[in-house]
Design a protein around this motif. Structure first.
Motif: not given
Length: 279
Positions: A41, A206-208, A232, A235
């Motif tokens: 991340d 990402s970035p979530y 990912s 996630s």
């Protein structure tokens, strides 16, 4: 008894390390999994940070970084960080190339280089899409969403264009939907209307977006099945989804397009409409 010698090779670059992390995700001890999630991340932080600062941000001890590197057949933290710095150098070279284009050909060459760069990234993303999506999982997702009374679309920030497009297409195809993310700020009220007969489609990369993850988890906790698109196995959407799909977009000069993600969304939307037509 003869000593067992590992036949695994250390990753040659960031992409190989990422693949190795995802392959072993389920077997990683808790602390190593924390580092893995943080590294994927926040790759730039790994490249620039110190062992102490990275460990603090990941919530582990600095010695755990060494164990993490050794787990993937690297000598230690320096070898691990070298992969992330090499990744940055590859990105930086694109900026240097663009400067050379400016010096040699002026603004037109610069703009053309940027266009060609994004076209190339789009091609790479689309080429990888077919191999990334499990056909059986895709069929299951289509059936689940097609059978829902209402499909709730959850996305924020960079992911929002995907849900916005799906909302437009669902409207044209007469598929009942609810786009979550209103200017009136009534997302929670909209989500509260969902029942087990509905379903949600969530998107976050990402970035979530923390709000998307919270909303998806809340839906799942109430028995509403969630299908998600993310980038990912780490996630936050993956852990609360009935089915989830990993699509990783190639980038140009650090900028990621939505080429593969939009293609996936278009295919999913049309497939849902076609499935509903047959019901």
């Amino acid at each position: 008894m003869a000593e067992t010698i590992s036949t695994m090779q250390p990753p040659a670059d960031f992409d190989q390390l990422r693949s190795a992390i995802l392959e072993r995700k389920g077997d990683l001890p808790k602390r190593l999994a924390q580092i893995a999630a943080y590294a994927l991340d926040n790759p730039d932080e790994i490249a620039f940070g110190t062992a102490a600062s990275i460990a603090a941000a990941a919530g582990v001890q600095p010695s755990t970084l060494v164990r993490f590197a050794q787990h993937f057949e690297m000598d230690g933290f320096s070898s691990l960080q070298a992969l992330f710095r090499a990744r940055l150098r590859e990105r930086t070279s694109s900026y240097e190339e663009r400067l050379r284009y400016l010096e040699q050909g002026g603004e037109l060459a610069e703009s053309t280089a940027i266009l060609n760069g994004f076209i190339g990234a789009g091609h790479r993303s689309l080429d990888a899409l077919g191999a990334a999506v499990d056909p059986e999982a895709f069929e299951r997702a289509v059936r689940l969403l097609a059978g829902a009374s209402t499909i709730y679309l959850i996305a924020k920030r960079r992911s929002y264009p995907i849900s916005s497009y799906m909302a437009y297409a669902f409207g044209k195809l007469k598929v009942p939907y609810q786009l979550v993310g209103t200017s009136a700020g009534i997302d929670d009220d909209l989500l509260a209307m969902a029942t087990g007969k509905d379903a949600a489609f969530a998107v976050s990369f990402s970035p979530y977006a923390s709000e998307s993850a919270v909303q998806a988890r809340a839906m799942a906790a109430r028995g509403v099945p969630v299908i998600s698109l993310t980038d990912s196995a780490f996630s936050p959407l993956a852990e609360c989804s009935t089915e989830w799909f990993e699509v990783v977009e190639a980038d140009h000069a650090g900028f990621r397009s939505l080429s593969a993600s939009m293609a996936f969304a278009m295919a999913l939307t049309v497939s849902i409409a076609e499935q509903r037509r047959r019901l």
